[in-house]
Design an enzyme around this catalytic site. Structure first.
Site, PDB file in Angstrom:
ATOM      1  N   ASP A  76      23.959  31.806  -5.925  1.00 20.19           N
ATOM      2  CA  ASP A  76      23.479  31.481  -4.583  1.00 20.19           C
ATOM      3  C   ASP A  76      24.649  31.535  -3.599  1.00 20.19           C
ATOM      4  OD1 ASP A  76      22.616  29.428  -2.376  1.00 20.19           O
ATOM      5  OD2 ASP A  76      20.805  29.662  -3.559  1.00 20.19           O
ATOM      6  N   HIS A  92      20.767  21.543  -4.993  1.00 21.20           N
ATOM      7  CA  HIS A  92      21.493  20.532  -4.207  1.00 21.20           C
ATOM      8  C   HIS A  92      20.943  19.116  -4.388  1.00 21.20           C
ATOM      9  CE1 HIS A  92      23.637  23.710  -2.204  1.00 21.20           C
ATOM     10  NE2 HIS A  92      22.559  24.200  -1.636  1.00 21.20           N
ATOM     11  N   HIS A 133      25.340  29.364  -1.541  1.00 26.02           N
ATOM     12  CA  HIS A 133      25.816  27.992  -1.383  1.00 26.02           C
ATOM     13  C   HIS A 133      26.220  27.426  -2.745  1.00 26.02           C
ATOM     14  CE1 HIS A 133      23.086  28.846   1.967  1.00 26.02           C
ATOM     15  NE2 HIS A 133      23.849  28.048   2.678  1.00 26.02           N
ATOM     16  N   ASP A 191      20.081  34.361  -1.036  1.00 23.39           N
ATOM     17  CA  ASP A 191      20.698  34.251   0.286  1.00 23.39           C
ATOM     18  C   ASP A 191      22.065  34.917   0.368  1.00 23.39           C
ATOM     19  OD1 ASP A 191      21.700  32.303  -1.394  1.00 23.39           O
ATOM     20  OD2 ASP A 191      21.284  30.630  -0.057  1.00 23.39           O
TER      21      ASP A 191
END
Length: 375
Positions: free
Chosen positions: A167, A131, A169, A250
């Site tokens: 991931d 990110h 995200h 995650d």
């Protein structure tokens, strides 16, 4: 291609703070578990260097790097720096190694790119901070080590790279960094409707990105469908010279920050399926906020890269590594025994829903021609 493992002791006592989701030992536990399993060959282990500000400036703005170093030196941040660079804001705290730790993650991923320049495999569990923005912290990420590693490969002459992100995200920082660069194709499988709320089906970043947002409860059968109906066909079409996998943990069912339902078998299956599709492979860590599930997942990935069989039951030394962990969220109060005694989860199969089938098919549509290869 004998896999290489890149780690660092900087992660062992480093924490974002007692109440932060990253107040857990992840990389250090992964490395300890790999050692305890007898899977650590000292000749294939490399200590991650800390990237220099000059190397980091290939992607990050010098003013931002100066602010990170200033925050570490002063263990605080001015209101102006907080507002401009989001250090000390939005879940990106000032902590003891707020520059050194992310710079070490970046150094490890960049080293992996150099070590695989002529071919090879490297696992960097401390990498995957996807990110990070050129001029600000974002999503617990201060620097973007995947971008810096990809830039390292490009600087070595590669012209056709696939970045695969599983991931929970969306890998927004990496996709945006290469939005206008056809040499890097980004492919992200992530939870629909979760922060950073980007990576929709229609988001193709100028043509050389695909996004597969998946619904809550995404299971092993659905990941297998996405793997065989989207990920592998896309990679085979593109014929990349190198693949980088962001293997965030995650998306596992027990993770507290997402609502997906994968077992760690799914992560190993993805890595095992793509590792023969390019002469160069880097597998990074990423998200993951349950220390048991993260360490078991990433250690298992290392086993897959080496062709090791998953043990039915862990030996005493490996079990002791996992029993020594503590976790101050609800899941840590009564952890199930298999978190201590096994490496591989029980499979989590289920129905493959129409939305998953449709989004996998959409990702295959209208793929660009592979870039011209020169290396």
């Amino acid at each position: 291609m004998t896999p290489l493992l890149i780690g660092s002791e900087i992660y062992r006592r480093s924490t974002y703070g007692p109440k932060h989701p990253l107040a857990i030992p992840r990389v250090s536990t992964t490395l300890d578990l790999i050692r305890a399993l007898g899977w650590m060959d000292p000749a294939r282990y490399h200590d991650s260097p800390m990237a220099t500000p000059e190397a980091l400036a290939r992607f990050h703005h010098p003013d931002y790097l100066a602010a990170l170093m200033r925050a570490e030196a002063e263990q605080g941040v001015s209101p102006a720096d907080r507002e401009r660079f989001r250090i000390g804001a939005d879940g990106n705290p000032v902590y003891r190694e707020v520059f050194r730790r992310p710079a070490t993650s970046a150094g490890g991923t960049m080293l992996a790119a150099r070590l695989t320049a002529r071919g090879g495999i490297a696992h960097v569990p401390g990498g995957g901070t996807h990110h990070g923005r050129p001029d600000r912290a974002s999503g617990f990420c201060y620097l973007n080590d995947p971008v810096l590693g990809l830039l390292e490969w490009l600087g070595l002459g590669l012209t056709n790279i696939v970045y695969l992100d599983i991931d929970a995200h969306h890998g927004d920082g990496v996709q945006d960094a290469f939005h206008d660069d056809p040499r890097v194709f980004t492919l992200s499988v992530h939870e629909d409707g979760r922060w950073p709320f980007t990576g929709g089906v229609a988001d193709r970043a100028g043509g050389h990105a695909r996004n597969i947002p998946v619904p809550q409860g995404f299971n092993d059968s659905e990941m297998a469908w996405v793997l065989h109906e989207a990920i592998l066909p896309i990679i085979r079409h593109l014929r990349p010279q190198a693949i980088m996998v962001q293997c965030g943990a995650d998306a596992l069912e027990e993770d507290p920050l997402a609502r997906l339902s994968l077992s760690n078998n799914a992560h190993r299956a993805v890595v095992g399926a793509v590792m023969g599709l390019a002469p160069r492979l880097i597998v990074l860590g990423g998200g993951g906020y349950n220390p048991w599930t993260v360490a078991r997942c990433w250690a298992g990935v290392w086993g897959t890269l080496n062709g090791f069989a998953m043990p039915d039951r862990l030996g005493a030394e490996a079990e002791a590594v996992l029993r020594a962990l503590t976790f101050h969220r609800s899941a840590g109060r009564h952890p199930p025994d298999h978190w201590f005694t096994t490496l591989a989860d029980a499979p989590r199969p289920g129905v493959v829903r129409a939305v998953v089938r449709n989004r996998a098919a959409a990702a295959r549509a209208d793929l660009p021609a592979p870039p011209a290869a020169v290396a």
